[in-house]
Design an enzyme around this catalytic site. Structure first.
Site, PDB file in Angstrom:
ATOM      1  N   GLU A   1     -12.060   0.646 -10.240  1.00  0.00           N
ATOM      2  CA  GLU A   1     -11.726  -0.311 -11.307  1.00  0.00           C
ATOM      3  C   GLU A   1     -12.668  -0.281 -12.513  1.00  0.00           C
ATOM      4  O   GLU A   1     -12.219  -0.384 -13.657  1.00  0.00           O
ATOM      5  CB  GLU A   1     -11.636  -1.738 -10.741  1.00  0.00           C
ATOM      6  CG  GLU A   1     -10.382  -2.004  -9.909  1.00  0.00           C
ATOM      7  CD  GLU A   1     -10.425  -1.411  -8.512  1.00  0.00           C
ATOM      8  OE1 GLU A   1     -11.508  -0.932  -8.090  1.00  0.00           O
ATOM      9  OE2 GLU A   1      -9.374  -1.399  -7.822  1.00  0.00           O
TER      10      GLU A   1
ATOM     11  N   GLU B   1       0.835  -1.212   0.000  1.00  0.00           N
ATOM     12  CA  GLU B   1       0.000   0.000   0.000  1.00  0.00           C
ATOM     13  C   GLU B   1       0.867   1.257   0.000  1.00  0.00           C
ATOM     14  O   GLU B   1       0.586   2.227  -0.707  1.00  0.00           O
ATOM     15  CB  GLU B   1      -0.929   0.016   1.216  1.00  0.00           C
ATOM     16  CG  GLU B   1      -1.979  -1.089   1.237  1.00  0.00           C
ATOM     17  CD  GLU B   1      -3.091  -0.881   0.210  1.00  0.00           C
ATOM     18  OE1 GLU B   1      -3.100   0.157  -0.478  1.00  0.00           O
ATOM     19  OE2 GLU B   1      -3.948  -1.784   0.090  1.00  0.00           O
TER      20      GLU B   1
ATOM     21  N   GLU C   1     -18.640  -5.354  -3.348  1.00  0.00           N
ATOM     22  CA  GLU C   1     -17.297  -5.928  -3.211  1.00  0.00           C
ATOM     23  C   GLU C   1     -17.261  -7.372  -3.693  1.00  0.00           C
ATOM     24  O   GLU C   1     -16.309  -7.798  -4.329  1.00  0.00           O
ATOM     25  CB  GLU C   1     -16.857  -5.846  -1.740  1.00  0.00           C
ATOM     26  CG  GLU C   1     -15.423  -6.224  -1.473  1.00  0.00           C
ATOM     27  CD  GLU C   1     -14.415  -5.220  -2.040  1.00  0.00           C
ATOM     28  OE1 GLU C   1     -14.806  -4.238  -2.688  1.00  0.00           O
ATOM     29  OE2 GLU C   1     -13.206  -5.427  -1.827  1.00  0.00           O
TER      30      GLU C   1
ATOM     31  N   ASP D   1      -4.458  -9.403  -8.221  1.00  0.00           N
ATOM     32  CA  ASP D   1      -4.715  -8.507  -9.357  1.00  0.00           C
ATOM     33  C   ASP D   1      -3.505  -7.765  -9.936  1.00  0.00           C
ATOM     34  O   ASP D   1      -3.121  -7.950 -11.093  1.00  0.00           O
ATOM     35  CB  ASP D   1      -5.825  -7.502  -8.997  1.00  0.00           C
ATOM     36  CG  ASP D   1      -5.629  -6.824  -7.631  1.00  0.00           C
ATOM     37  OD1 ASP D   1      -4.646  -7.149  -6.944  1.00  0.00           O
ATOM     38  OD2 ASP D   1      -6.455  -5.970  -7.256  1.00  0.00           O
TER      39      ASP D   1
HETATM   40  C1  DMJ Z   1      -6.163   0.620  -5.312  1.00  0.00           C
HETATM   41  O1  DMJ Z   1      -5.481   0.950  -4.170  1.00  0.00           O
HETATM   42  C2  DMJ Z   1      -5.271  -0.056  -6.278  1.00  0.00           C
HETATM   43  O2  DMJ Z   1      -5.881  -0.028  -7.514  1.00  0.00           O
HETATM   44  C3  DMJ Z   1      -4.951  -1.465  -5.891  1.00  0.00           C
HETATM   45  O3  DMJ Z   1      -4.204  -2.170  -6.869  1.00  0.00           O
HETATM   46  C4  DMJ Z   1      -6.178  -2.275  -5.587  1.00  0.00           C
HETATM   47  N1  DMJ Z   1      -7.333  -1.480  -5.626  1.00  0.00           N
HETATM   48  C5  DMJ Z   1      -7.348  -0.253  -4.946  1.00  0.00           C
HETATM   49  C6  DMJ Z   1      -8.619   0.500  -5.197  1.00  0.00           C
HETATM   50  O4  DMJ Z   1      -9.709  -0.314  -5.329  1.00  0.00           O
END
Ligand code: DMJ
Length: 610
Positions: free
Chosen positions: A430, A176, A409, A316
């Site tokens: 997204e 993060e 979600e 992801d």
């Molecule tokens: C973001 O912090 C980034 O896109 C991360 O890869 C996963 N998704 C969150 C937002 O949904």
């Protein structure tokens, strides 16, 4: 699936040609007949009209392409202003009620120092003396520039450089902190110093890069493990804590390369790139024989903990970074990894437009769920060039959005119902992100309508006096007191770019997973990959046709008449005339992803139906 009209199926550029051709036909008839000073027989005109109506049933529909550019231009302008308002509503409220803390609590008009809480579901080891790092401001930097506000950008840059320190006793999530803080700083530094010099007062002296390097150094102890896979958590002041958990996720240790690689390129210190690549290689070596990975693993033993995985939470951005790292650094190694990984995803997770999860060891389906994070996938597919697959998933995901008003979600595909507890929507970007990519690739106004619908839902359900609030339960639209920083870094940014991409014109950027743009620079490339050979460049279908423009010029999708859609699995036959002596000379079919074989007559083809 929504019904696609005939026009929806015809690429705009083709359609315009068809229509220009039809109009010129009509015109030439009229000129011809005026010259002859004779009237066309009524039956003749009617017959022609009928022919046109049969061939182009939507030709007199107000949404046809003839009218579309004007309609779309006006719509885009209005929508851009709506999104700008949204961004500033979120930003101004943050600056008034939360800055310099990390994120805004829009319902109580207060703040949260959430950098230490991100990914920390049980809120363990929360620091006592941490007062925030202006996370939302850092995340807003590139959005400010994209929206043309260089004055505020510069003000923010100067404030950050004079006030921020990472020498704080705070245990943060490496992933993060990397995507939000390091990515935000590195991207803003590059935007501040790029050749167009977007700053007003010229007071920028690499302050953001100095901050970024300081942060990057604080990340390094996390990589000090027997496997080279980094710990998920790091204390910014003291390094890895005693008895720190050794569990991390695939995305947690496999999505660091863009930011760390960029930091190495900018500072000349290869360490950051080296540790990130070493972790990525180790992770890749842990794939199964099916080229699948799990979701969680142990960084000390290198063993998998959770074998089930999909393209959503916990995995992801691992896929995203393999491909984007290939674009940014031009290394074939990343492409090879991505290519195998992408094919495995399409083979084992994909079910029509949906993606379920599967056990990495057997490839058997485990969970049939749509998770909102999966909605980034069509955007990635656009970059890859798999436009048809991207479009079909995007349409289904949008239907779920429409069903609830926002994207929940987790949605159980096998029961067609919401997950009992994960009913929330935390303002995630997204779906907007994929919508932006698909519009760039197709210029199909359907995506503008999707964007409009997303904007309207956000304003209707999540806008409050003090900012934008997350949705706790999509069935009741009950709100939660949190405005995530990615709402400014990504959600607003992608919506804005959908309606106004002027920032991208004549530029090549790759967006990090947090939506921070990094310029694609020739100097950063090991060597130019094939996609950079000029004949393979595709052009963004901008209003000014023919200009090489925007990040989208990296996409492998068709942009002019000579180019064909090619999926990621496409491998051409060894010879252009498709002749062959052995199977090895045959490539992989782009539609089915099956290897062609050499027939007795010496031609490559899909001869065996397996
Ligand atoms: C973001 O912090 C980034 O896109 C991360 O890869 C996963 N998704 C969150 C937002 O949904």
């Amino acid at each position: 699936m929504a019904n696609l009209s005939l026009l929806d199926k015809i690429p705009n550029n083709h359609l315009n040609k068809i229509k220009k051709f039809s109009y010129s036909l009509i015109e030439s008839f009229q000129i011809e007949h005026t010259k002859q000073k004779t009237m066309l027989p009524r039956e003749f005109i009617v017959a022609w009209m009928l022919v046109f109506l049969v061939i182009f049933p939507n030709i007199f529909n107000p949404c046809t392409c003839q009218l579309e550019p004007r309609w779309a231009a006006k719509k885009r302008h209005v929508m851009r202003e709506k999104v700008r308002k949204m961004f500033y509503h979120a930003y101004d409220n943050y600056m008034t009620h939360a800055f310099p803390h990390d994120e805004l609590k829009p319902l109580t008009k207060s703040f949260t120092d959430s950098l230490s809480e991100l990914g920390n579901l049980r809120l363990e080891h929360l620091p006592q003396d941490y007062n925030g790092s202006a996370l939302t401001l850092i995340e807003s930097l590139s959005s400010l520039l994209i929206m043309g506000n260089s004055t505020e950008f510069e003000r923010a840059v100067l404030w950050l450089s004079q006030n921020i320190t990472f020498n704080v006793d705070a245990r943060v999530n490496l992933f993060e902190c990397n995507i939000r803080v390091l990515g935000g700083l590195v991207s803003a530094h590059m935007l501040a110093t790029d050749s167009t010099n977007r700053l007003v007062h010229g007071a920028y002296k690499n302050q953001l890069l100095i901050l970024a390097e300081d942060l990057g150094k604080r990340f390094l102890p996390a990589f000090n493990t027997p496997t080279g896979l980094p710990y998920a958590w790091i204390n910014l002041k003291y390094g890895v804590m005693v008895d720190e958990t050794t569990e991390t996720s695939t995305s947690g240790c496999g999505s660091l390369i863009l930011e760390m690689g960029a930091l190495s390129q900018l500072t000349g210190d290869p360490t950051y790139e080296y540790v990130a690549i070493r972790a990525l290689r180790k992770l890749w070596s842990m794939r199964s024989s099916l080229n699948l990975l799990g979701t969680t693993l142990d960084v000390v033993t290198g063993d998998w903990i959770e074998y089930s995985a999909g393209i959503g939470a916990g995995v992801d951005s691992f896929y995203e970074y393999l491909f984007k790292a290939h674009i940014l650094f031009g290394k074939e190694e990343f492409w090879r990894m991505f290519h195998s990984a992408y094919l495995a995803v399409q083979k084992y997770f994909r079910h029509g437009p949906w993606y379920h999860e599967a056990d990495m060891r057997t490839g058997r389906a485990t969970y049939w769920q749509l998770t909102s994070l999966q909605a980034f996938w069509p955007g990635l597919q656009v970059l890859v060039g798999d436009i048809a697959a991207a479009n079909s998933s995007h349409r289904e995901f949008f239907h779920v959005w429409e069903k609830f008003g926002v994207l929940p979600e987790r949605y159980l595909l096998d029961h067609q119902m919401l997950h009992p507890t994960e009913k929330y929507y935390p303002l995630r970007p997204e779906l907007a992100e994929s919508t932006f990519y698909l519009y760039q690739a197709t210029k199909d106004s359907w995506y503008l309508k999707v964007g409009e619908s997303i904007v309207n839902s956000l304003n209707l359900y999540t806008k409050v006096e003090g900012g934008f609030a997350s949705v706790r339960d999509v069935t009741t639209m009950q709100l939660e007191d949190h405005q995530h920083s990615f709402f400014l870094a990504e959600t607003c940014k992608y919506l804005y770019l959908l309606f106004d991409d002027s920032f991208l014109v004549d530029r090549n950027y790759i967006f990090t997973t947090e939506g921070h743009p990094l310029p694609v620079l020739r100097d950063w490339h090991d060597r130019l990959p094939e996609s950079y050979i000029s004949t393979n460049w595709s052009f963004a279908q901008s209003e000014k046709q023919g200009r090489r423009s925007s990040a989208m010029s990296l996409q492998v999708c068709p942009a002019n008449d000579n180019q064909q859609v090619e999926s990621a699995c496409h491998i051409t036959d060894a010879r252009a005339d498709h002749r062959c002596f052995t199977d090895e000379e045959c490539g992989v079919d782009s539609t089915t992803c099956r290897r062609r074989s050499c027939s007795m007559a010496g031609y490559c083809g899909l001869w065996l139906l397996v």
